[in-house]
Structure formats: structure tokens, C-alpha cells
Design a protein around this motif. Structure first.
Motif, PDB file in Angstrom:
ATOM      1  N   ALA A 169      -7.972  -5.880  -8.277  1.00 42.66           N
ATOM      2  CA  ALA A 169      -7.128  -6.450  -6.942  1.00 42.66           C
ATOM      3  C   ALA A 169      -8.375  -6.145  -6.680  1.00 42.66           C
ATOM      4  CB  ALA A 169      -6.199  -5.874  -6.467  1.00 42.66           C
ATOM      5  N   SER A 186      -6.866 -10.463  -2.070  1.00 45.96           N
ATOM      6  CA  SER A 186      -6.546 -10.066  -3.979  1.00 45.96           C
ATOM      7  C   SER A 186      -6.216  -9.608  -4.042  1.00 45.96           C
ATOM      8  CB  SER A 186      -7.580 -11.617  -4.558  1.00 45.96           C
ATOM      9  OG  SER A 186      -7.370 -11.959  -5.547  1.00 45.96           O
ATOM     10  N   LEU A 188      -2.988  -8.386  -3.991  1.00 48.32           N
ATOM     11  CA  LEU A 188      -2.053  -7.309  -2.911  1.00 48.32           C
ATOM     12  C   LEU A 188      -0.764  -8.462  -2.276  1.00 48.32           C
ATOM     13  CD1 LEU A 188      -4.900  -5.357  -1.972  1.00 48.32           C
ATOM     14  CD2 LEU A 188      -3.039  -4.685  -4.170  1.00 48.32           C
ATOM     15  N   SER A 189      -0.520  -7.049  -2.476  1.00 46.22           N
ATOM     16  CA  SER A 189       0.767  -7.588  -1.219  1.00 46.22           C
ATOM     17  C   SER A 189       0.260  -8.841   0.392  1.00 46.22           C
ATOM     18  CB  SER A 189       2.113  -6.704  -0.803  1.00 46.22           C
ATOM     19  OG  SER A 189       2.828  -7.155  -0.517  1.00 46.22           O
ATOM     20  N   GLU A 190       0.768  -9.381   0.859  1.00 51.92           N
ATOM     21  CA  GLU A 190       0.493 -10.274   1.736  1.00 51.92           C
ATOM     22  C   GLU A 190       0.874  -8.993   2.699  1.00 51.92           C
ATOM     23  OE1 GLU A 190      -1.444 -12.596   2.876  1.00 51.92           O
ATOM     24  OE2 GLU A 190      -1.542 -12.731   0.660  1.00 51.92           O
ATOM     25  N   HIS A 191       2.219  -8.535   2.816  1.00 52.44           N
ATOM     26  CA  HIS A 191       2.134  -7.501   4.110  1.00 52.44           C
ATOM     27  C   HIS A 191       0.486  -6.296   4.715  1.00 52.44           C
ATOM     28  CE1 HIS A 191       3.114  -4.241   0.620  1.00 52.44           C
ATOM     29  NE2 HIS A 191       2.748  -3.487   1.952  1.00 52.44           N
ATOM     30  N   LEU A 192       0.190  -6.025   3.213  1.00 51.54           N
ATOM     31  CA  LEU A 192      -1.221  -4.996   3.898  1.00 51.54           C
ATOM     32  C   LEU A 192      -1.870  -5.870   4.557  1.00 51.54           C
ATOM     33  CD1 LEU A 192      -2.164  -3.306   0.222  1.00 51.54           C
ATOM     34  CD2 LEU A 192      -0.751  -2.669   2.095  1.00 51.54           C
ATOM     35  N   LYS A 193      -2.145  -7.266   4.735  1.00 51.63           N
ATOM     36  CA  LYS A 193      -3.323  -8.420   5.852  1.00 51.63           C
ATOM     37  C   LYS A 193      -3.471  -7.150   6.886  1.00 51.63           C
ATOM     38  CE  LYS A 193      -4.555 -11.629   4.084  1.00 51.63           C
ATOM     39  NZ  LYS A 193      -4.808 -13.363   4.481  1.00 51.63           N
ATOM     40  N   TRP A 229      -4.621   1.606  -1.079  1.00 54.42           N
ATOM     41  CA  TRP A 229      -4.724   0.936  -2.193  1.00 54.42           C
ATOM     42  C   TRP A 229      -4.262   0.765  -3.032  1.00 54.42           C
ATOM     43  CZ3 TRP A 229      -7.160  -2.796  -0.419  1.00 54.42           C
ATOM     44  CH2 TRP A 229      -8.276  -2.781   0.184  1.00 54.42           C
ATOM     45  N   ASP A 231      -0.447   0.920  -3.086  1.00 59.08           N
ATOM     46  CA  ASP A 231       0.118   0.285  -3.857  1.00 59.08           C
ATOM     47  C   ASP A 231      -0.256  -0.919  -4.866  1.00 59.08           C
ATOM     48  OD1 ASP A 231       1.984  -1.859  -2.155  1.00 59.08           O
ATOM     49  OD2 ASP A 231       0.793  -3.474  -2.858  1.00 59.08           O
ATOM     50  N   LEU A 232      -1.122  -0.805  -5.621  1.00 59.52           N
ATOM     51  CA  LEU A 232      -1.186  -1.417  -6.681  1.00 59.52           C
ATOM     52  C   LEU A 232      -1.593   0.086  -8.397  1.00 59.52           C
ATOM     53  CD1 LEU A 232      -2.763  -3.599  -8.394  1.00 59.52           C
ATOM     54  CD2 LEU A 232      -5.101  -2.497  -7.899  1.00 59.52           C
ATOM     55  N   ASP A 233      -0.185  -0.264  -8.698  1.00 62.65           N
ATOM     56  CA  ASP A 233       0.113   0.455  -9.633  1.00 62.65           C
ATOM     57  C   ASP A 233      -0.709   0.751 -10.879  1.00 62.65           C
ATOM     58  OD1 ASP A 233       3.008   0.458  -8.278  1.00 62.65           O
ATOM     59  OD2 ASP A 233       3.649  -1.363  -9.933  1.00 62.65           O
TER      60      ASP A 233
END
Length: 646
Positions: A169, A186, A188-193, A229, A231-233
Motif C-alpha cells: 500500500a 493506493s 488503503l481504505s478511502e476513508h483515510l483520504k 498506516w 490500518d494496513l494489517d
């Protein structure tokens, strides 16, 4: 570390080592440069100590930074690469790089060991791999430069990051003051933008403070759980590189890894991509700024009250703003591709005035656009200024004519008295002095009108007090009753007449001017009526004559500066055309007004004023039983004054 002894020392070991050994501190300055390094590269220790090593080719700086950053985690890195010699030639070497630490284990820099590489097969393989990566990077760079929209470029950068470096990511964080904002991502979940974080405490802040261009953070050296970050397992490594625009840090590329391990190649690619991203962002920002500037220029040009045109090298219109169309009556579609409908000044910086067929005057200026053959034409409506110039010329001519007559008379009679005093009898002397006094009064009135006309161009200051309007009317009627043997002056006023609110001196000037005009513009004589009463809650004074009257449509024009009621026969009536302009300004300064209207025979001039607030009874403020208030006009009862028999 080799301890010094009686026979062997660390310096002796370094000097005897067949491999070139170079140590650099945390600021990339050479701390150790042994004899083998001198032999391999050609520079002496004295020339390199305390300075950055001059052996890394420019195209391999990103690789060098990536290798050094990779070793910060404590792992030595060995690469096959190329270094420069003092004579400008390149030498193929294998470089083993490891961290350099102090006695207490703190990072102090890097230690590198260089050996000549004799395995040309491996070298060719390494060169082929680098060529492949360069081609891949070139394709990616072309992709991110294929768009000039800033948002689209940022999205392309995030996608290219994961494609090129093999990251799981990634994202691009933009510097905004003292904070970072995630603007593209890229994997990652769009809610982080749009997420923001303090720059100072971020990994990017650490990278900026280090002065390096890449940074590697792993879960072995620090906790990554408190970062967005996470958020990335399975996140175990974060690599980031600085993207600069015009030499200033603009943002950072973050490559996130949850599977594969990161090597120096990925760091090198990240650094190179960050550099290409900076170029793409610079281009997009420059384009965006150009679009914004053009939009601003377009808005300024379109909102300008001046007509603005842009001409090409052949003098044809390429740009024609809204004001240009309004001033000339030529729409943009008809003006485009043709010369402008007016002449141009001969040289830059000069101006020319031109009268359009409709009577409008334009002042036209031209300025060249540097570096092109185009020219900008600015033109504005100067019709009022032109008319004012003409009025001033007329005023000067008229004032000179009007002043010359009384001055000549005064001068002539005064000279006669000086030269012939003894020869003149008392009657002749008195006649001469009387003539001088009369002409001096005329001259004084002319000068007073000039001064009042000048003051009336700005803000007039008048008083606001209760005064006896009837007394002013009676004094004015008395002063003008013998003004002309061909005229009869009648005063008709309500009884009692309420007190007026305003300036008695200014009102006296108004009455005098209106009566003078009534006599002046009825040269054949007749009746001049001065009437006063109450109309609609206001005091109204009418001055009516049986003279030449007002031409239809001139009811407002006659109140302009340097204008006379009988404009076509100025010499017949004389004057400088300031009287009515002055009286209207004086009346309006008191909250009243002066208007004109034509009668079947002659003219009616109407002065309106505020009445003073009542203080006591009807004598002080009201119209009383004798007052008249008629919406359609005044019908006051005759006054027993100097106008008996009107």
C-alpha cells in the motif's frame, strides 16, 4: 575494534588492509580513508577527510542513499556498483556497507569496504537489472507526467508507487503549514483520504530534520501501531521519500509493506520516484497556476470599465472585452480578426483621442507585450472630460468678457477723476463715482459667483437654524423693486408664514439670484411675481416672470455649470452660467431644492425649504389660519407690501 598494543595498532591494520576502507559520519563526511582507498580512487586522505566522499556518480546517488538507509536497521548490505576515480574514470567495485556505532552503541555513521570486481558476468547481470529498472521507472515517470490536473497526478503517483516498489500500500502526504494531509492513496481504505497529522512528530518530520531524502522505519526499531498506516494489517515496514518542488519539500511518498522485506533496491526506486513525482507535481502546479492566473486576468479584463483589446502582430483583434463592446458598440464576434474601429497612437506610451460616430470620445493607449509582437490597447470614455474641457474654455472666454466690461468702466472713470479732477464740477465727480460704485457692485457679484461656483464643486457647509423667511422675502423684494423701470415686482406670501429651517445667508443668495434671473431673462419687462406659502408640509417660494422661458427638455440642463437658459444667445444676456448651479447646490445643502418649469409665458423657479419645528403656537411654527397648503400649487393671498396693485 582492535586494541592498540606495542606491536599492532588500529591505524596499522587500516594501513595494511588490501581492501579500500572508508568510514563516513552521520553527516556523510569522511572520517576514515585508508591507504588502499588512496590507491583505488586516487584521492589522498588529506583531500577527503571531513568532506563528502567524491566517488559516487550522480546517477547512483539514489542507490547510495538507499543502501545507507537500509543499513540503519543494522543489516549489512553488499552491492555491485561503480565508483569514480580522481582521473575521471569509473571502476567496478563491490561495496559492503554496515552501520558504524559508538562505544555505547549509538549510530555514528557508516563503514564501507570496497573491492575491485572481477566477475564481469555478475556485473553484466547487475547492469541489465538496473537497465530494466530504469526502463520501468521511465515508463512510470511518463505515466505520472501524462496529466496536468494536480489531483489526477497525485492519484497516479500513489498507484505508481505500489507498482514500482512492490509495496502493499502507499500514499502521498502533502505539507500544509505545520501539518501533513493525506491527499492520495493506493491499497488503503478511502476513508483515510484527507486525514491530517502534525508534521513535527511524524516520520516525515524526522526525515526532514535528518537532511536525507529517504527514511526506513520497521517494527523492529519502533512501534507502528499508533500511526494511521496501522490500518494496513500486518504492517512491518514503512519507507518514505521526499518530493520537492522547486527545491523545497512539498510532500512525502509513503511505501507500506506487510509481506515482503524491503531491500536497498526498493529504497532506491522510492527515492527516484519521489524525485520524478516532484517534477510532475511542479508541472501540474505550474499549469494550475497558469490556469488560475489566466482566469484571474480574464476576470480583471472583463470587469474593467476600460475597453481592453489584444492585437496580434498584424494589428488584428484577438481579445475584445465586454467594456470594449459597450464603448464602441462593436460586439466581440464582429471585432475579432479585424483592426480596431479607431486609430492607434503612433508610439508606445503616447495617447490619442478619437471621436466615435455616435459622439463618444475615447482616449486610446497602446502597450507592447514583451517577447511577442502582440499589443494591448486600453481605451476609456473621456466624453465628460472632453465636455468639461470645452466648458472650461467657454468659461474662461465668457468670464474674461464679463469681467472686462466693468473693469474697463471702473478703470476709465477712475483715470478720468485722477487726470481731470480740477476740471470737473461736483456733479460730474459724483456721476463718475456713482458709475464706479455701480460697476464695482457688478464686478463684486461676478467674483462672488466665481467663488461660489468653485466652492459648489465640493461639499458646501451651510447652517441649520430657524429664521424668518418672510423678512428675507420682504428685504429681497425691497432691493429689487426699483431694479428696472420696465418690470413690476409683486410679493405674495401666506400670513403668517412659518419659520424656515436652514441658512438665512445662503437663502438670501438664492433669492437674489432667482430674482436677478427673472429680470434678466425678461428683457421686454413685465411682471415678476415672488410668492411664498406652504405646500405638502414644506415652505415653497416661487419666482415667476413673463420672459423668454425655457426650451422643452432644458429644465435640468440649466442647473449645470457654465450653462444658460438661452444657450444660443449668450452675448444677449451675459453672465458666466454659474448662477443656477450655485443656487441648487445651496438649496440642497439645506435639505431643500430649486427646480424650474415653463409657463405659458415665462418661467417659474421654485425654491423648497424645510419649515422649523413648532416651538409655541401657530405664530412660531404652524401655517395658521391664513396659511395656504394646496397640493396643486400655491394660491397665497395678496400681501400688503411693495407689490400693491399686482
Amino acid at each position: 575494534m582492535i586494541p592498540d598494543g606495542p606491536d599492532v595498532s588500529a591505524d596499522a591494520v587500516l594501513a595494511s588492509c588490501p581492501d579500500a576502507i572508508v568510514a563516513v559520519d552521520a553527516r556523510m563526511r569522511v572520517a576514515v580513508w585508508n591507504a588502499a582507498a588512496e590507491r583505488l580512487f586516487g584521492w589522498s586522505a588529506a583531500e577527503t577527510l571531513g568532506r563528502p566522499a567524491p566517488i559516487v556518480p550522480g546517477e547512483l546517488l539514489a542507490e547510495e542513499h538507499a543502501v545507507l538507509e537500509r543499513t540503519r536497521a543494522g543489516e549489512p548490505v553488499s552491492v555491485l556498483t561503480r565508483r569514480l576515480r580522481r582521473d575521471g574514470t569509473a571502476v567496478d567495485v563491490r561495496v559492503d556497507t554496515g552501520p558504524l556505532r559508538t562505544a555505547d552503541g549509538a549510530p555514528a555513521g557508516w563503514l564501507q569496504v570496497f573491492r575491485r570486481d572481477a566477475d564481469h558476468g555478475e556485473l553484466r547481470s547487475h547492469a541489465a537489472e538496473r537497465a530494466r529498472l530504469v526502463r520501468r521507472l521511465t515508463d512510470v515517470a511518463a505515466d505520472i507526467n501524462a496529466d496536468l490536473d494536480l489531483g489526477a497526478v497525485l492519484d497516479r503517483i500513489a498507484r505508481s508507487l505500489t507498482e514500482l516498489t512492490g509495496a502493499d500500500a502507499g500514499g502521498f502526504a502533502l505539507i500544509e503549514g505545520d501539518r501533513l494531509r493525506l491527499v492520495s492513496l493506493s491499497g488503503l481504505s478511502e476513508h483515510l483520504k484527507g486525514y491530517t497529522a502534525p508534521l513535527e512528530s511524524s516520520l516525515f518530520g524526522e526525515l526532514l530534520r535528518s537532511g536525507r531524502s529517504v527514511l526506513l522505519a520497521t517494527d523492529d526499531t519502533r512501534s507502528l501501531d499508533d500511526l494511521i498506516w496501522a490500518d494496513l494489517d500486518g504492517l512491518h515496514t514503512i519507507a518514505l521519500g521526499v518530493s520537492s518542488v522547486q527545491g523545497r519539500p512539498y510532500g512525502a511518498l509513503y511505501a507500506l509493506y506487510s509481506g515482503r522485506r524491503v531491500g536497498h533496491v526498493e529504497l532506491e526506486l522510492l527515492e527516484l520516484l519521489a524525485a520524478h513525482a516532484g517534477v510532475a507535481l511542479g508541472n501540474a502546479m505550474a499549469y494550475q497556476e497558469m490556469v488560475r492566473r489566466r482566469a484571474k486576468e480574464h476576470a480583471v479584463v472583463e470587469s474593467s470599465a476600460d475597453g481592453i483589446a489584444v492585437l496580434d502582430g498584424e494589428g488584428r483583434v484577438r481579445k475584445w472585452n465586454r467594456a470594449a463592446a459597450e464603448l464602441t458598440g462593436v460586439p466581440a464576434a464582429r471585432a475579432a480578426g479585424r483592426p480596431p474601429p479607431f486609430p492607434l497612437p503612433e508610439g508606445e506610451g503616447a495617447s490619442v483621442r478619437h471621436r466615435l460616430p455616435g459622439g463618444r470620445w475615447l482616449e486610446i493607449l497602446v502597450t507592447g507585450i514583451s517577447g511577442t509582437e502582440e499589443r494591448v490597447v486600453d481605451f476609456r470614455d473621456v466624453t465628460q472630460a472632453k465636455e468639461l474641457e470645452e466648458e472650461k474654455d467657454l468659461f474662461m472666454a465668457t468670464a474674461g468678457h464679463e469681467l472686462r466690461t466693468p473693469v474697463t468702466v471702473v478703470q476709465g472713470f477712475a483715470g478720468t477723476l485722477v487726470r481731470r479732477w480740477e476740471q470737473l464740477d461736483d456733479a460730474a465727480r459724483k456721476d463718475a463715482v456713482r458709475t464706479i460704485a455701480e460697476r464695482s457692485s457688478v464686478l463684486a457679484r461676478l467674483v462672488e459667483n466665481l467663488l461660489l461656483g468653485s466652492a459648489a464643486g465640493g461639499d458646501l457647509r451651510v447652517g441649520a437654524e430657524a429664521f424668518d423667511l418672510r423678512r428675507l422675502l420682504e428685504e429681497a423684494a425691497g432691493a429689487f423693486s426699483s431694479f428696472s423701470p420696465r418690470h413690476t415686482l409683486c410679493l405674495e406670501a401666506s400670513e403668517p408664514l412659518p419659520a424656515a429651517l436652514g441658512d438665512p445667508v445662503a437663502t438670501d443668495v438664492i433669492l437674489g439670484q432667482l430674482l436677478e434671473n427673472a429680470f434678466k431673462y425678461s428683457p421686454d419687462g413685465g411682471r415678476v411675481r415672488l410668492r411664498a406659502g406652504v405646500d405638502g408640509g414644506r415652505l415653497v417660494v416661487d419666482v415667476e416672470d413673463e420672459g423668454v422661458g425655457i426650451a422643452p427638455g432644458d429644465e435640468e440642463r440649466i442647473f449645470g455649470r457654465f450653462v444658460q437658459g438661452e444657450a444660443g444667445d449668450r452675448r444677449r444676456f451675459g453672465g458666466i452660467g454659474l448662477g443656477l448651479y450655485i443656487v441648487r447646490r445651496l438649496a440642497r445643502a439645506q435639505g431643500g431644492d430649486v427646480t424650474a418649469s415653463a409657463r405659458a409665458l415665462g418661467t417659474r423657479m421654485r425654491l423648497t425649504l424645510h419649515s422649523a419645528p413648532p416651538v409655541g403656537g401657530p405664530e412660531a411654527g404652524g401655517a395658521g389660519e391664513g396659511g395656504v397648503s394646496v397640493p396643486g400649487g400655491l394660491r397665497p393671498e395678496p400681501d400688503e407690501g411693495p407689490d400693491q396693485g399686482c
